[in-house]
Design an enzyme around this catalytic site. Structure first.
Site, PDB file in Angstrom:
ATOM      1  N   LYS A  23      30.800 -35.109  77.140  1.00  0.00           N
ATOM      2  CA  LYS A  23      31.589 -33.908  76.855  1.00  0.00           C
ATOM      3  C   LYS A  23      30.776 -32.649  77.104  1.00  0.00           C
ATOM      4  O   LYS A  23      31.256 -31.697  77.744  1.00  0.00           O
ATOM      5  CB  LYS A  23      32.080 -33.964  75.420  1.00  0.00           C
ATOM      6  CG  LYS A  23      33.119 -32.906  75.064  1.00  0.00           C
ATOM      7  CD  LYS A  23      33.630 -33.117  73.631  1.00  0.00           C
ATOM      8  CE  LYS A  23      34.323 -34.448  73.505  1.00  0.00           C
ATOM      9  NZ  LYS A  23      34.779 -34.736  72.129  1.00  0.00           N
ATOM     10  N   ARG A 117      31.713 -31.196  67.431  1.00  0.00           N
ATOM     11  CA  ARG A 117      32.367 -32.276  68.160  1.00  0.00           C
ATOM     12  C   ARG A 117      31.323 -33.222  68.747  1.00  0.00           C
ATOM     13  O   ARG A 117      30.242 -32.805  69.156  1.00  0.00           O
ATOM     14  CB  ARG A 117      33.225 -31.701  69.291  1.00  0.00           C
ATOM     15  CG  ARG A 117      34.126 -30.568  68.850  1.00  0.00           C
ATOM     16  CD  ARG A 117      34.730 -29.830  70.012  1.00  0.00           C
ATOM     17  NE  ARG A 117      35.769 -30.592  70.655  1.00  0.00           N
ATOM     18  CZ  ARG A 117      36.222 -30.333  71.883  1.00  0.00           C
ATOM     19  NH1 ARG A 117      35.651 -29.382  72.604  1.00  0.00           N
ATOM     20  NH2 ARG A 117      37.189 -31.041  72.384  1.00  0.00           N
ATOM     21  N   GLY A 132      39.750 -39.562  71.228  1.00  0.00           N
ATOM     22  CA  GLY A 132      40.039 -39.806  69.827  1.00  0.00           C
ATOM     23  C   GLY A 132      39.168 -40.834  69.153  1.00  0.00           C
ATOM     24  O   GLY A 132      39.372 -41.138  67.971  1.00  0.00           O
ATOM     25  N   THR A 136      35.750 -35.150  65.214  1.00  0.00           N
ATOM     26  CA  THR A 136      35.669 -33.715  65.465  1.00  0.00           C
ATOM     27  C   THR A 136      35.936 -33.002  64.144  1.00  0.00           C
ATOM     28  O   THR A 136      36.814 -33.416  63.378  1.00  0.00           O
ATOM     29  CB  THR A 136      36.706 -33.284  66.512  1.00  0.00           C
ATOM     30  OG1 THR A 136      36.348 -33.824  67.780  1.00  0.00           O
ATOM     31  CG2 THR A 136      36.791 -31.770  66.621  1.00  0.00           C
ATOM     32  N   GLN A 182      30.474 -25.283  68.793  1.00  0.00           N
ATOM     33  CA  GLN A 182      31.050 -24.207  69.605  1.00  0.00           C
ATOM     34  C   GLN A 182      31.818 -23.231  68.721  1.00  0.00           C
ATOM     35  O   GLN A 182      32.377 -23.614  67.679  1.00  0.00           O
ATOM     36  CB  GLN A 182      32.046 -24.778  70.625  1.00  0.00           C
ATOM     37  CG  GLN A 182      31.471 -25.273  71.911  1.00  0.00           C
ATOM     38  CD  GLN A 182      32.595 -25.771  72.817  1.00  0.00           C
ATOM     39  OE1 GLN A 182      33.232 -26.782  72.514  1.00  0.00           O
ATOM     40  NE2 GLN A 182      32.820 -25.060  73.912  1.00  0.00           N
ATOM     41  N   GLU A 271      41.900 -29.847  77.400  1.00  0.00           N
ATOM     42  CA  GLU A 271      42.269 -29.232  76.128  1.00  0.00           C
ATOM     43  C   GLU A 271      42.040 -27.730  76.260  1.00  0.00           C
ATOM     44  O   GLU A 271      41.001 -27.292  76.778  1.00  0.00           O
ATOM     45  CB  GLU A 271      41.450 -29.826  74.989  1.00  0.00           C
ATOM     46  CG  GLU A 271      41.786 -31.299  74.741  1.00  0.00           C
ATOM     47  CD  GLU A 271      40.979 -31.907  73.609  1.00  0.00           C
ATOM     48  OE1 GLU A 271      40.453 -31.144  72.772  1.00  0.00           O
ATOM     49  OE2 GLU A 271      40.872 -33.146  73.565  1.00  0.00           O
ATOM     50  N   GLN A 284      37.783 -28.619  76.706  1.00  0.00           N
ATOM     51  CA  GLN A 284      37.413 -29.947  77.214  1.00  0.00           C
ATOM     52  C   GLN A 284      38.146 -30.207  78.524  1.00  0.00           C
ATOM     53  O   GLN A 284      39.268 -29.750  78.730  1.00  0.00           O
ATOM     54  CB  GLN A 284      37.794 -31.039  76.207  1.00  0.00           C
ATOM     55  CG  GLN A 284      37.314 -32.435  76.594  1.00  0.00           C
ATOM     56  CD  GLN A 284      37.330 -33.371  75.395  1.00  0.00           C
ATOM     57  OE1 GLN A 284      36.587 -33.187  74.450  1.00  0.00           O
ATOM     58  NE2 GLN A 284      38.189 -34.362  75.437  1.00  0.00           N
ATOM     59  N   ARG A 286      38.345 -33.791  81.234  1.00  0.00           N
ATOM     60  CA  ARG A 286      37.836 -35.122  81.565  1.00  0.00           C
ATOM     61  C   ARG A 286      38.833 -35.801  82.488  1.00  0.00           C
ATOM     62  O   ARG A 286      39.997 -35.401  82.584  1.00  0.00           O
ATOM     63  CB  ARG A 286      37.643 -35.949  80.293  1.00  0.00           C
ATOM     64  CG  ARG A 286      38.907 -36.129  79.481  1.00  0.00           C
ATOM     65  CD  ARG A 286      38.608 -36.670  78.103  1.00  0.00           C
ATOM     66  NE  ARG A 286      39.812 -36.709  77.283  1.00  0.00           N
ATOM     67  CZ  ARG A 286      39.801 -36.650  75.956  1.00  0.00           C
ATOM     68  NH1 ARG A 286      38.666 -36.544  75.298  1.00  0.00           N
ATOM     69  NH2 ARG A 286      40.931 -36.700  75.281  1.00  0.00           N
ATOM     70  N   HIS A 808      52.057 -69.968  94.502  1.00  0.00           N
ATOM     71  CA  HIS A 808      51.282 -71.174  94.188  1.00  0.00           C
ATOM     72  C   HIS A 808      51.485 -71.619  92.744  1.00  0.00           C
ATOM     73  O   HIS A 808      51.671 -72.803  92.479  1.00  0.00           O
ATOM     74  CB  HIS A 808      49.797 -70.917  94.450  1.00  0.00           C
ATOM     75  CG  HIS A 808      49.487 -70.619  95.883  1.00  0.00           C
ATOM     76  ND1 HIS A 808      49.479 -71.586  96.850  1.00  0.00           N
ATOM     77  CD2 HIS A 808      49.205 -69.450  96.509  1.00  0.00           C
ATOM     78  CE1 HIS A 808      49.184 -71.031  98.023  1.00  0.00           C
ATOM     79  NE2 HIS A 808      49.012 -69.742  97.833  1.00  0.00           N
TER      80      HIS A 808
END
Length: 856
Positions: A23, A117, A132, A136, A182, A271, A284, A286, A808
């Protein structure tokens, strides 16, 4: 204080992921690229490792690493001890002081709200987001609260959910964790942005979920957010007009999302938050890890059919396997092209596709294509028909040359008639020619690596196309005889009844393989010492002893004899790069143990097979007697054709078996070549040649070092192997179309593939090499191939998500006499292990037993 224990967020850019975590690395990169990211600092993994090294930490970690694979409960229990350790162990004074000072610099002497976080080294990965899984903490307002939140983030690395997630994804058991602190955005509206639709997979749609206040409410599911579905140009497809986002803010999100996707080179899960002044902040970004890879295309929409699904394998091909199957399929190119398939197979990260757009758009080709793919991998055919009604795939103009159906080849009755009259001789001719061809693939016993490679190059095409090159008249006569008999009996006997005469078919190499394994198990059962050894020893240990020649004679010789005949086979065997049972007999021992649990005559497959053959003969007589005396000539001819068809139908599986024998011979040569390349220090392991193609093998023999390239390809292959399922049909925008008539609940339906009814507890299996099927259980799988079929010996019935009448797995299920329903979308997710179900292989329906307190 060590220099790398605490870093400013901007300083984390360019730092190794194992120092700052996924992150923080992403946020630092976004900061450097000019994206709006709130300021903050990172408590690095160096700090966490220092804390973990205190007290009992190292011993607890060592114990966790030693927990055996396949024991998730013990893993979770040991992780819980590390969780408690992280919450209680003292933080060194120098580190505590460093965190407090970093917070004070961020706050500039005034109390400031921050978010604390996690940033694990196993987080925000391309194939595992860990969304999740770690904790956080928001609205933290003083230094003491920051210290407490940092400690709780460390502990969350060892929570039950994070430990189970890592185990499920096969990731590092002992990762490290950094922590980000942050500035907290005073959000007026916040939420999540997806630059591709994470549900449908559609890359041409953007999804925005938004709610007033902090975005955590959206992420946690605490509120029902405004849901917006937009085009990549920002046009609204769905969403409220009176939500918390203004149209201009939606446009700003779409634009920043597209920039992020371009920057990171993949669709992003972002986010975000708008503060009271209308400023956008990103907290965020990702990869969206659930999206299935799609071939690159431009222009009009394209449709693709999965070669993996067609071949019954649910993991990607190795590079060598992909190159070999391309050669194999080129032998079918004329026929496949006539049905609307692309001439060449497309490879994306090991997932192979045919482009089927031409067939979908052609009114003449579409029915033939649909019938073909449905027979092999239902419900693909229904999806092809459905796409033909989709306005995105308009039909090509009628009457064009490309719309003309493929010309029918005249049946060579003059060759099929001798096969019906003298079936044993016809089959023997095919076997003799196959043996001659296979003998040519064995290769030199003594040769240089260059000579071996030249040999492989010279016979590769013949080996890959042996199925197409073998005489087909006897095989065709076996299938055609049954079809003609059905036509002769029409009006008195239905197709399902005709199918019942094809149980206990002789000369099928896959069925013969299963029975040979049963005979080996029966011999071991008669030896008490060997019997107990097999039941009490792990299959991997047994395999090692077999290769070392140290097992008791009844096991050693029995397994050796089995491998001599069938060691060329494996699960996902159509992938040339997959180890054969001769290379690694562990799956054989797992299946032997499974068979040793089946006791009693009713569980004896050999007896059941013989009874099925006798019952089939009686059934032929009973069905043909239904015709009136006035149609006696039809009854006699139908009886003749059914009996002859039984004696020839075993050839249905024979060409694939020959292909596997050829593959095994060529693999043996390539592995010897691989050893030479390892000695030259251009590969790490001999089997790494399977992550090259033949041209690259020659380059490696000459001078090129492929170790870095192979490591990268292996990483991709292992990542893609963890995908839970493979869509059979895929569109160029990433959408995996669903059947319009798919059931939303209650009973499940699919293709009635093998007649009969069975009720029992379900056993959902993803890996047959380690599966345990108790007698009477119903095998539920995404797909099957011949490597799965020993499990059929104890299974009461078969349910798969794909498969067709001539695939098969279903062919062998019919011959073993177990009911089968295939082409059941989502079967492995909708059926649970232990759930009692009834499989009606005649009607194609799976019903669920009523359970107390459990909804039906």
């Amino acid at each position: 204080m060590t220099v790398d224990a605490i870093l400013g967020l901007a300083e984390a850019g360019g730092c190794p992921r194992d120092l700052v975590g996924g992150k923080a690395a992403n946020l630092a990169e976004m900061t450097s690229a000019g994206f709006p990211v709130p300021g903050g600092f990172c408590v690095t993994t160096a700090a966490y490792r220092q804390v973990l090294s205190e007290g009992d930490g190292p011993g607890l970690l060592e114990e966790l690493i030693r927990v055996p694979d396949g024991d998730p409960e013990s893993l979770v229990k040991q992780a819980g001890r590390l969780w408690a350790h992280a919450l209680s162990v003292p933080i060194p004074a120098w580190l505590e002081t460093g965190i407090v000072e970093a917070y004070e610099r961020l706050s500039q002497g005034e109390p400031v709200a921050v978010a604390v976080r996690s940033s694990s080294t196993a987080e925000d990965l391309p194939d595992a987001s860990f969304a999740g899984q770690y904790d956080t903490f928001l609205d933290i307002r003083d230094a003491e609260e920051v210290l407490a939140a940092v400690r709780r983030c460390w502990a969350s690395l060892w929570s039950d959910r994070a430990t189970r997630y890592r185990a499920a994804h096969g990731l590092d058991r002992a990762p490290a964790i950094a922590v980000i602190v942050q500035r907290l955005v005073d959000a007026e509206c916040a939420g999540v942005l997806y630059t591709a639709n994470p549900v449908s997979g559609n890359r041409s749609e953007i999804i925005v979920d938004a709610a007033p206040g902090l975005g955590e409410a959206v992420v946690s599911g605490a509120v029902t957010p405004d849901h917006h579905r937009l085009t990549v140009d920002g046009e609204s497809l769905e969403g409220p007009d009176d939500g918390c986002l203004a149209p201009a803010q939606l446009g700003e999100l779409v634009a920043v999302g597209r920039r992020l996707e371009k920057h990171f080179g993949a669709p992003q899960d972002v986010e975000w938050a708008f503060n009271g002044e209308g400023e956008l902040w990103l907290t965020q970004s990702r990869h969206i890890t659930t999206l299935f890879p799609v071939p690159e295309s431009e222009g009009e929409p394209r449709a693709y059919w999965s070669v993996n699904v067609y071949q019954g394998i649910s993991r990607p091909f190795t590079p060598m396997g992909a190159s070999m199957i391309r050669e194999r399929q080129r032998g079918m190119a004329v026929y496949m092209s006539a049905l609307g398939f692309s001439d060449e197979i497309i490879d994306v990260d090991g997932w192979l596709y045919w482009d089927i757009t031409d067939g979908v758009r052609s009114p003449a080709k579409r029915p033939k294509m649909a019938a073909f793919v449905e027979s092999l991998a239902a419900p693909s055919g229904k999806l092809v028909e459905q796409l033909g009604r989709d306005p995105r795939f308009p039909s090509v103009p009628s009457g064009s040359e490309q719309d003309a159906p493929p010309k029918k080849r005249r049946r060579r009755w003059e060759r099929m008639i001798p096969a019906w009259l003298w079936p044993d001789q016809a089959r023997a001719r095919v076997v003799r020619e196959a043996e001659q061809r296979i003998a040519a693939f064995s290769g030199p016993a003594e040769a240089t690596a260059e000579e071996r490679l030249s040999f492989v190059e010279s016979v590769r095409r013949s080996a890959c196309r042996i199925e197409a090159n073998l005489p087909r008249d006897a095989n065709t006569a076996g299938g055609t005889g049954g079809q003609l008999a059905g036509q002769l009996l029409r009006g008195y006997v239905d197709d399902a009844e005709v199918a019942t005469v094809f149980r206990g078919i002789p000369h099928n190499p896959t069925t013969e393989m299963d029975l040979a394994l049963w005979r080996a198990a029966s011999a071991i059962r008669r030896d008490d010492e060997a019997f107990r050894l097999l039941l009490d020893t792990a299959p991997d240990e047994l395999a090692a002893k077999q290769l070392a020649g140290t097992l008791p004679e009844v096991i050693q010789s029995g397994v050796a004899a089995f491998l001599a005949d069938y060691g060329c086979r494996a699960t996902s065997e159509i992938d040339f790069g997959v180890p054969r049972w001769t290379d690694d007999p562990e799956p054989v021992f797992a299946m032997l143990v499974n068979l040793l649990r089946a006791e009693g005559e009713e569980q004896d497959p050999q007896t059941r097979f013989e009874q099925a053959a006798a019952a089939a003969e009686a059934r032929i007589v009973e069905l043909t007697r239904r015709l009136p005396v006035t149609k006696l000539h039809r009854a006699i001819l139908a009886r003749f054709l059914l009996r002859r068809s039984r004696r020839l139908r075993g050839l249905r599986e024979f060409p694939k078996f020959c292909l596997m024998r050829g593959f095994a011979s060529l693999r043996a040569q390539l592995l010897i070549i691989g050893e030479e390349i390892v000695r030259a220090e251009r590969l790490d392991r001999a089997e790494d040649v399977m992550f090259l193609d033949l041209a690259e093998v020659r380059e490696a023999l000459d001078s090129r070092d492929f170790r870095v390239a192979v490591a990268r390809r292996r990483e991709t292959w292992e990542r893609e192997s963890r995908r839970p399922r493979v869509p059979s049909v895929l569109l160029s925008d990433g959408t995996a179309p669903a059947l319009e008539s798919a059931s939303d609940g209650g009973d499940l339906s699919g293709l009635a593939a093998a007649a009969g009814v069975a009720t029992g507890p379900a056993r959902v299996v993803h890996d047959p090499n380690t599966a345990r099927i108790e007698p009477g259980e119903i095998l539920v799988a995404a797909t099957t191939d011949p490597g799965w079929t020993p499990l059929f010996l104890t299974a009461a019935a078969l349910v798969t998500e794909t498969g067709g009448m001539i695939s098969h797995g279903t062919t062998v299920a019919r011959e073993h006499g177990i009911p089968a329903v295939v082409g059941v979308p989502g079967a492995t997710a909708r059926i649970r292990t232990g759930q009692v179900i009834t499989v009606d292989g005649s009607a194609g329906v799976i019903t669920f037993a009523e359970a107390a307190g459990e909804p039906r």
